[in-house]
Design a protein around this motif. Sequence first.
Motif, PDB file in Angstrom:
ATOM      1  N   ARG A 170       0.832  -1.204   0.000  1.00 13.64           N
ATOM      2  CA  ARG A 170       0.000   0.000   0.000  1.00 13.64           C
ATOM      3  C   ARG A 170       0.864   1.252   0.000  1.00 13.64           C
ATOM      4  NH1 ARG A 170      -5.209  -0.429   1.461  1.00 13.64           N
ATOM      5  NH2 ARG A 170      -5.145   1.598   2.502  1.00 13.64           N
ATOM      6  N   PRO A 171       0.394   2.350  -0.589  1.00 12.87           N
ATOM      7  CA  PRO A 171       1.159   3.601  -0.552  1.00 12.87           C
ATOM      8  C   PRO A 171       1.504   4.036   0.867  1.00 12.87           C
ATOM      9  CG  PRO A 171      -0.631   3.765  -2.136  1.00 12.87           C
ATOM     10  CD  PRO A 171      -0.826   2.464  -1.424  1.00 12.87           C
ATOM     11  N   GLU A 172       0.593   3.783   1.813  1.00 14.13           N
ATOM     12  CA  GLU A 172       0.875   4.151   3.202  1.00 14.13           C
ATOM     13  C   GLU A 172       2.069   3.377   3.748  1.00 14.13           C
ATOM     14  OE1 GLU A 172      -2.023   3.291   1.986  1.00 14.13           O
ATOM     15  OE2 GLU A 172      -3.169   5.169   2.090  1.00 14.13           O
ATOM     16  N   THR A 173       2.228   2.133   3.305  1.00 12.50           N
ATOM     17  CA  THR A 173       3.365   1.321   3.734  1.00 12.50           C
ATOM     18  C   THR A 173       4.656   1.895   3.184  1.00 12.50           C
ATOM     19  OG1 THR A 173       1.958  -0.647   3.768  1.00 12.50           O
ATOM     20  CG2 THR A 173       4.338  -1.004   3.730  1.00 12.50           C
ATOM     21  N   VAL A 174       4.609   2.333   1.936  1.00 10.16           N
ATOM     22  CA  VAL A 174       5.786   2.973   1.341  1.00 10.16           C
ATOM     23  C   VAL A 174       6.176   4.206   2.147  1.00 10.16           C
ATOM     24  CG1 VAL A 174       6.680   4.200  -0.689  1.00 10.16           C
ATOM     25  CG2 VAL A 174       5.335   2.107  -0.980  1.00 10.16           C
ATOM     26  N   LYS A 175       5.200   5.012   2.487  1.00 10.27           N
ATOM     27  CA  LYS A 175       5.482   6.240   3.228  1.00 10.27           C
ATOM     28  C   LYS A 175       6.106   5.943   4.589  1.00 10.27           C
ATOM     29  CE  LYS A 175       1.712   8.875   1.071  1.00 10.27           C
ATOM     30  NZ  LYS A 175       0.415   9.546   1.301  1.00 10.27           N
ATOM     31  N   SER A 176       5.550   4.964   5.295  1.00  6.70           N
ATOM     32  CA  SER A 176       6.079   4.667   6.631  1.00  6.70           C
ATOM     33  C   SER A 176       7.477   4.060   6.544  1.00  6.70           C
ATOM     34  CB  SER A 176       5.135   3.723   7.376  1.00  6.70           C
ATOM     35  OG  SER A 176       5.037   2.470   6.715  1.00  6.70           O
ATOM     36  N   ARG A 177       7.696   3.188   5.565  1.00  2.16           N
ATOM     37  CA  ARG A 177       9.029   2.597   5.417  1.00  2.16           C
ATOM     38  C   ARG A 177      10.046   3.645   4.985  1.00  2.16           C
ATOM     39  NH1 ARG A 177       7.787  -3.174   2.283  1.00  2.16           N
ATOM     40  NH2 ARG A 177       6.535  -4.100   3.951  1.00  2.16           N
ATOM     41  N   LEU A 178       9.630   4.545   4.124  1.00  2.00           N
ATOM     42  CA  LEU A 178      10.539   5.598   3.679  1.00  2.00           C
ATOM     43  C   LEU A 178      10.916   6.505   4.837  1.00  2.00           C
ATOM     44  CD1 LEU A 178      12.013   7.042   1.366  1.00  2.00           C
ATOM     45  CD2 LEU A 178       9.915   8.343   0.963  1.00  2.00           C
ATOM     46  N   HIS A 179       9.939   6.845   5.654  1.00  3.84           N
ATOM     47  CA  HIS A 179      10.211   7.680   6.829  1.00  3.84           C
ATOM     48  C   HIS A 179      11.224   7.008   7.743  1.00  3.84           C
ATOM     49  CE1 HIS A 179       9.450  10.534  10.084  1.00  3.84           C
ATOM     50  NE2 HIS A 179       9.358   9.487  10.885  1.00  3.84           N
ATOM     51  N   ARG A 180      11.029   5.718   7.969  1.00  3.26           N
ATOM     52  CA  ARG A 180      11.955   4.978   8.836  1.00  3.26           C
ATOM     53  C   ARG A 180      13.330   4.864   8.192  1.00  3.26           C
ATOM     54  NH1 ARG A 180      13.990   4.188  13.583  1.00  3.26           N
ATOM     55  NH2 ARG A 180      14.646   2.042  14.002  1.00  3.26           N
ATOM     56  N   ALA A 181      13.380   4.628   6.885  1.00  2.00           N
ATOM     57  CA  ALA A 181      14.655   4.509   6.185  1.00  2.00           C
ATOM     58  C   ALA A 181      15.440   5.810   6.253  1.00  2.00           C
ATOM     59  CB  ALA A 181      14.415   4.120   4.726  1.00  2.00           C
ATOM     60  N   ARG A 182      14.755   6.925   6.047  1.00  3.51           N
ATOM     61  CA  ARG A 182      15.440   8.226   6.105  1.00  3.51           C
ATOM     62  C   ARG A 182      15.989   8.478   7.510  1.00  3.51           C
ATOM     63  NH1 ARG A 182      11.052  11.564   2.447  1.00  3.51           N
ATOM     64  NH2 ARG A 182      12.291  11.605   0.518  1.00  3.51           N
ATOM     65  N   ALA A 183      15.207   8.095   8.508  1.00  6.30           N
ATOM     66  CA  ALA A 183      15.662   8.292   9.886  1.00  6.30           C
ATOM     67  C   ALA A 183      16.903   7.450  10.170  1.00  6.30           C
ATOM     68  CB  ALA A 183      14.540   7.938  10.864  1.00  6.30           C
ATOM     69  N   LEU A 184      16.924   6.229   9.667  1.00  3.94           N
ATOM     70  CA  LEU A 184      18.075   5.350   9.888  1.00  3.94           C
ATOM     71  C   LEU A 184      19.313   5.859   9.160  1.00  3.94           C
ATOM     72  CD1 LEU A 184      16.327   1.863   9.609  1.00  3.94           C
ATOM     73  CD2 LEU A 184      17.317   2.877  11.677  1.00  3.94           C
ATOM     74  N   VAL A 185      19.122   6.330   7.927  1.00  2.46           N
ATOM     75  CA  VAL A 185      20.259   6.878   7.174  1.00  2.46           C
ATOM     76  C   VAL A 185      20.783   8.128   7.862  1.00  2.46           C
ATOM     77  CG1 VAL A 185      20.936   8.002   5.009  1.00  2.46           C
ATOM     78  CG2 VAL A 185      19.588   5.893   4.957  1.00  2.46           C
ATOM     79  N   ARG A 186      19.863   8.990   8.302  1.00  3.59           N
ATOM     80  CA  ARG A 186      20.279  10.226   8.979  1.00  3.59           C
ATOM     81  C   ARG A 186      21.059   9.905  10.253  1.00  3.59           C
ATOM     82  NH1 ARG A 186      15.554  12.116   9.598  1.00  3.59           N
ATOM     83  NH2 ARG A 186      15.469  13.016   7.517  1.00  3.59           N
ATOM     84  N   LYS A 187      20.593   8.925  10.992  1.00  4.17           N
ATOM     85  CA  LYS A 187      21.277   8.542  12.220  1.00  4.17           C
ATOM     86  C   LYS A 187      22.672   7.980  11.919  1.00  4.17           C
ATOM     87  CE  LYS A 187      20.605   5.785  16.435  1.00  4.17           C
ATOM     88  NZ  LYS A 187      21.928   5.145  16.415  1.00  4.17           N
ATOM     89  N   ALA A 188      22.759   7.174  10.866  1.00  8.34           N
ATOM     90  CA  ALA A 188      24.050   6.579  10.506  1.00  8.34           C
ATOM     91  C   ALA A 188      25.052   7.640  10.069  1.00  8.34           C
ATOM     92  CB  ALA A 188      23.850   5.564   9.379  1.00  8.34           C
TER      93      ALA A 188
END
Length: 223
Positions: A170-188
Amino acid sequence: MSAVLTVMPAAAGEMQLVGRALAREGGAFRTIIKMHNQRLYLIVRSVVRNDSEAEDIVQEAYVKAFAHLGDFRGESSLATWLSRIVINEALGRLRKRRRTVAMPQTPHAEIIKFPLDPSDDPERTMAQRQILELVQRATDRLPDVYRTVFVARVIEGLSIEETAELLDVRPETVKSRLHRARALVRKALDDQIGPVLLNAFPFAGRRCERLTAALMQRLGFTD
């Protein structure tokens, strides 16, 4: 999981191109490959995290796609149709690899070749390459479920709907995964990016020498 999406059908030009390929016109195959190579490679690499294996998978996926090109009906774009084939091939290869050997903790990978202007200041170019390398490493370390979404949306530039269709979520799943991915990359990147960013707009090396020499000359110091 099936997603309810607005699927973009193939354009008339794509259907004509497919028709030419079905007629065994070599130029049509070449055009299809050149049009989609980069997208397919980046998607595959986000799954397997290995450059040479990604190239091999893309080639195998093209062979399968061309063998079944008559099945393409244009309900989605040719890019989406090819992407589905290539990601299924990549996931299948990954499952096979995991059954035979354990994945290395830090697989070797080269930097994704983002375009850099060779006419830029060499110090700036070096700093940009350092930043891209850090981003690549942080991307490689993302969990699989986040990495593919991150590559599709951020690096390849697919829309939310295109990414959802590609991954069958679902598009909502993409949005939530993208948000989490960006947070993980930013933290790294937090602990590493600071010193590199200071060099992204460098005031050292040749630039510093030029300014110093000019000022010394204006101040009357010639040696």
